[in-house]
Design a protein around this motif. Sequence first.
Motif, PDB file in Angstrom:
ATOM      1  N   ALA A  68      -3.286  -4.420  -8.260  1.00  0.00           N
ATOM      2  CA  ALA A  68      -4.710  -4.050  -8.336  1.00  0.00           C
ATOM      3  C   ALA A  68      -4.920  -3.014  -9.446  1.00  0.00           C
ATOM      4  N   ASP A  69      -6.046  -3.110 -10.136  1.00  0.00           N
ATOM      5  CA  ASP A  69      -6.330  -2.248 -11.283  1.00  0.00           C
ATOM      6  C   ASP A  69      -6.449  -0.787 -10.839  1.00  0.00           C
ATOM      7  N   THR A 106       1.301 -11.664  -1.408  1.00  0.00           N
ATOM      8  CA  THR A 106       0.396 -10.609  -0.944  1.00  0.00           C
ATOM      9  C   THR A 106       0.853  -9.257  -1.462  1.00  0.00           C
ATOM     10  N   HIS A 107       2.140  -8.987  -1.360  1.00  0.00           N
ATOM     11  CA  HIS A 107       2.689  -7.727  -1.870  1.00  0.00           C
ATOM     12  C   HIS A 107       2.424  -7.593  -3.369  1.00  0.00           C
ATOM     13  N   LEU A 108       2.634  -8.673  -4.111  1.00  0.00           N
ATOM     14  CA  LEU A 108       2.390  -8.648  -5.552  1.00  0.00           C
ATOM     15  C   LEU A 108       0.918  -8.414  -5.863  1.00  0.00           C
ATOM     16  N   LEU A 146       0.809  -1.216   0.000  1.00  0.00           N
ATOM     17  CA  LEU A 146       0.000   0.000   0.000  1.00  0.00           C
ATOM     18  C   LEU A 146       0.845   1.270   0.000  1.00  0.00           C
ATOM     19  N   GLY A 147       1.965   1.249   0.733  1.00  0.00           N
ATOM     20  CA  GLY A 147       2.745   2.474   0.894  1.00  0.00           C
ATOM     21  C   GLY A 147       4.050   2.439   0.135  1.00  0.00           C
ATOM     22  N   PRO A 179      -9.967  -8.021  -1.996  1.00  0.00           N
ATOM     23  CA  PRO A 179     -10.552  -8.869  -3.051  1.00  0.00           C
ATOM     24  C   PRO A 179      -9.690  -8.947  -4.312  1.00  0.00           C
ATOM     25  N   ALA A 180      -9.049  -7.842  -4.690  1.00  0.00           N
ATOM     26  CA  ALA A 180      -8.205  -7.861  -5.886  1.00  0.00           C
ATOM     27  C   ALA A 180      -6.958  -8.709  -5.670  1.00  0.00           C
TER      28      ALA A 180
END
Length: 275
Positions: free
Chosen positions: A167-168, A160-162, A106-107, A192-193
């Motif tokens: 995500a679109d 998970t990182h990938l 995320l960051g 979900p993505a």
Amino acid sequence: MSDVTLVSKAGKKKASIGKARRAGLPNWLYGWVLPVIVLALWEAASALGLVSDSALPAPSKIAKAFWQLALTGALADHVTSSAIRAGGGFLLGGATGLLLGIFTGLGKWAEKTLDPTIQMLRTVPLLTLIPLFILWFGVGEFSKVLLIALGSFFPLYFHTHLGVRSADRKLYEVTRILQYSKLHLLTKLIIPAALPNILLGIRLSVGASWLLLAVAEMMGASAGVGYMIQDARVYAQTDIVFVGIILFALVGKLSDSVVRLVEKRCLRWNNSYKG
């Protein structure tokens, strides 16, 4: 020949093919064909004296040893001890990998700061850490669970990182228009993505936990399937060694099948999922 006749013949041909398929083996049985053939040849070679019982016991003798261990309760004790170790290590390492994977995904700052170090540590062979684990934590349960947790951490973290990073971007724009909160963004879009990648990471982490369990239990355990194999090796009980190997294979396959079942149920909405 009329079109109606051609259509009728094509229909009959398809029906005959369908009947032939239905008359064959069920799909789940095809995976057992090769093992059954190998076991039959193995048993025949043992009966003819082509292989040594001390090096390669007959499948019937391995089955007998399996049954005797089951009757005495030793088999259940070893499997229970191993399952507790593998489960504890997987939960510790998997949960840490999942949270860190989401955090670095995320960051940008977290990715630049933490991900290079984690990727560098991922390349270190885990078996080289065993002497350090023994020196730092001894040969007790904590060192074994920690070794399994470390092996379970990396596959789940990486996938998970990938998944979070892939995500679109168009969906992010939609969430901005709908003014999603950070919690809704995480639960309705990001997770979900990333779910297909997360579940793949779970499968790999479960497999890694069972692989490292065998190593961990051979470095000072008093119970467990790995300990049973090591103890049988000392006393040249090859049939019991094979029992332990078969147990690892069966339990590993069972745990992988459970995760695959969860995948199919959780990813029904994903048209691109081919599991």
